[in-house]
Design a protein around this motif. Structure first.
Motif, PDB file in Angstrom:
ATOM      1  N   SER A   8       0.835  -1.203   0.000  1.00  0.00           N
ATOM      2  CA  SER A   8       0.000   0.000   0.000  1.00  0.00           C
ATOM      3  C   SER A   8       0.869   1.252   0.000  1.00  0.00           C
ATOM      4  O   SER A   8       1.989   1.264   0.529  1.00  0.00           O
ATOM      5  N   THR A  23       2.025   5.049   1.064  1.00  0.00           N
ATOM      6  CA  THR A  23       2.156   5.654   2.385  1.00  0.00           C
ATOM      7  C   THR A  23       0.941   6.521   2.717  1.00  0.00           C
ATOM      8  O   THR A  23       0.338   7.140   1.831  1.00  0.00           O
ATOM      9  N   ASN A  24       0.623   6.583   3.989  1.00  0.00           N
ATOM     10  CA  ASN A  24      -0.439   7.495   4.424  1.00  0.00           C
ATOM     11  C   ASN A  24       0.135   8.787   4.986  1.00  0.00           C
ATOM     12  O   ASN A  24      -0.596   9.618   5.532  1.00  0.00           O
ATOM     13  N   GLN A  25       1.457   8.969   4.851  1.00  0.00           N
ATOM     14  CA  GLN A  25       2.113  10.176   5.341  1.00  0.00           C
ATOM     15  C   GLN A  25       1.850  11.358   4.402  1.00  0.00           C
ATOM     16  O   GLN A  25       1.762  11.194   3.182  1.00  0.00           O
ATOM     17  N   PRO A  54       7.773   6.089   7.939  1.00  0.00           N
ATOM     18  CA  PRO A  54       7.654   5.025   8.945  1.00  0.00           C
ATOM     19  C   PRO A  54       6.716   3.894   8.575  1.00  0.00           C
ATOM     20  O   PRO A  54       6.992   2.727   8.914  1.00  0.00           O
ATOM     21  N   ASP A  55       5.610   4.190   7.868  1.00  0.00           N
ATOM     22  CA  ASP A  55       4.664   3.113   7.571  1.00  0.00           C
ATOM     23  C   ASP A  55       5.115   2.217   6.429  1.00  0.00           C
ATOM     24  O   ASP A  55       4.428   1.260   6.076  1.00  0.00           O
ATOM     25  N   GLN A  56       6.291   2.499   5.855  1.00  0.00           N
ATOM     26  CA  GLN A  56       6.844   1.636   4.807  1.00  0.00           C
ATOM     27  C   GLN A  56       8.281   1.214   5.122  1.00  0.00           C
ATOM     28  O   GLN A  56       8.978   0.688   4.269  1.00  0.00           O
ATOM     29  N   ASP A 110       9.511  -1.087   7.056  1.00  0.00           N
ATOM     30  CA  ASP A 110       9.839  -2.466   7.443  1.00  0.00           C
ATOM     31  C   ASP A 110       9.856  -3.431   6.272  1.00  0.00           C
ATOM     32  O   ASP A 110       9.797  -4.649   6.460  1.00  0.00           O
TER      33      ASP A 110
END
Length: 368
Positions: A20, A22-24, A283-285, A287
């Motif tokens: 998905s 990023t939601n940033q 951060p949401d991607q 890992d």
């Protein structure tokens, strides 16, 4: 051309799943989008050339859509690349590129470039050259198993994307439409190649040690670079004022295109070799590993980097070479020298202001 040995039954590949977006809320670059499906329509080339003119006057980056390759075809190439990088290191090293002598077809292992004292790059690369006799070479089984699809994909990129963009650049410069085609024909000896790439994820602590910069700001070596869309936000482009960076958004079913050194040299800087870098994802991607499928467009190796004669360049004042020392060098010499330099340390921004001499006194610069 002697055919590369292919394995009769391709190994089944796990389906490549794009993650998905990023939601940033990132500071995205405002880039032009060219719909190449308009190319053959009445007046289509002219409309696209007008858009392209605006793009090259800005940051040298733009998107293309409507390029005639399905997302399934693109994802299949991501799947092949991912399986190659899953091979044991000792197997991949059997196909190592001769980077120290300017060769780059084959495998580039992790950690050849020092990006900061004591810290090395996190990229693996596998380059596949054009499918012409001059570049016959051995490949690992995963490549041989899927060689027909790779060849078909590479040639479609050239026919459906590269040729059309080269025509549009000629129109922008008010040159005959075939002008750049004549120096970029597929069967000519040149350094075009398809690339599979993997950026290995880093921990927050590792990223902090390198200021979150995975690949310093730089320009590419040839004419154009084509980056097939993958949704991990990591690519940034330097703003036209040179004071900052903006994120390049992964646009759905697109190719991100950037201009490179050769076009800048031969147009006296009218077509700008775009400065870009790769940074740690949001951060949401953070890992996951970041895979890439790219195509590098380069002119025939013996093309001299002499400025073209263009009325557009004359009218707009681009009448002086970007660097007089580059005039007379060939594209092949420039690319080879930059590849050799690329396996060494990046220049220290304090000691040498980020510059390094490449060839004949011509320098390349790296940006933090």
């Amino acid at each position: 051309m002697a055919a590369v040995e292919t394995l009769r039954t391709p190994a089944p590949l796990p389906k490549y799943e794009q993650i998905s977006v990023t939601n940033q809320d990132l500071d995205w670059a405002d880039l032009v989008t060219l719909d190449l499906s308009d190319f053959d329509n009445p007046g289509g080339k002219e409309r696209l050339a007008k858009q392209l003119f605006e793009a090259v006057q800005n940051v040298g980056f733009f998107y293309v859509i409507g390029f005639g390759l399905s997302q399934d075809e693109v994802d299949h190439q991501f799947a092949i690349g991912k399986e190659f990088f899953n091979l044991p290191t000792e197997e991949k090293l059997k196909f190592r590129a001769d980077l120290e002598h300017g060769g780059y077809n084959g495998y580039k292992p992790l950690g050849l470039r020092e990006i900061k004292p004591g810290h090395f790059d996190n990229t693996e690369i596998y380059n596949i050259p054009k499918f012409i006799p001059a570049f016959e070479r051995t490949h690992p089984d995963i490549i041989k198993q899927h060689y027909p699809e790779i060849e078909d994909f590479s040639k479609k990129i050239y026919e459906k994307v590269v040729r059309r963009l080269l025509v549009l650049f000629a129109i922008v410069l008010e040159l005959p439409e075939e002008y750049f085609l004549e120096t970029h024909e597929y069967d000519q000896l040149s350094d075009c190649h398809l690339r599979y790439m993997k950026y290995h994820k880093k921990t927050p602590e590792q990223n902090a040690q390198i200021d979150n910069v995975w690949v310093k700001g730089h320009t590419d070596f040839g004419s154009l670079t084509l980056l097939f869309r993958q949704p991990i936000a990591s690519l940034q482009v330097r703003t036209p004022d040179g004071k900052g960076w903006k994120w390049v958004k992964p646009y759905p079913e697109s190719i991100t295109v950037n201009l490179a050194d050769v076009l800048q040299f031969i147009t006296n800087g009218f077509l700008k070799s775009s400065i870009h870098r790769v940074v740690a994802p949001p951060p949401d991607q953070a890992d996951v590993d970041r895979h890439g499928v790219l195509y590098f467009v380069r002119p025939r190796s013996d093309l001299k980097l002499n400025p073209v004669q263009s009325k557009v360049m004359e009218r707009l004042g681009y009448d002086k070479a970007v660097d007089e020392k580059a005039v007379g060098l060939t594209a092949g010499e420039w690319v080879k020298a930059r590849v050799q330099n690329n396996v060494n340390k990046y220049p220290d921004p304090e000691k040498d202001k980020g510059e390094t001499t490449i060839l004949g006194g011509v320098k390349a610069k790296y940006y933090d």
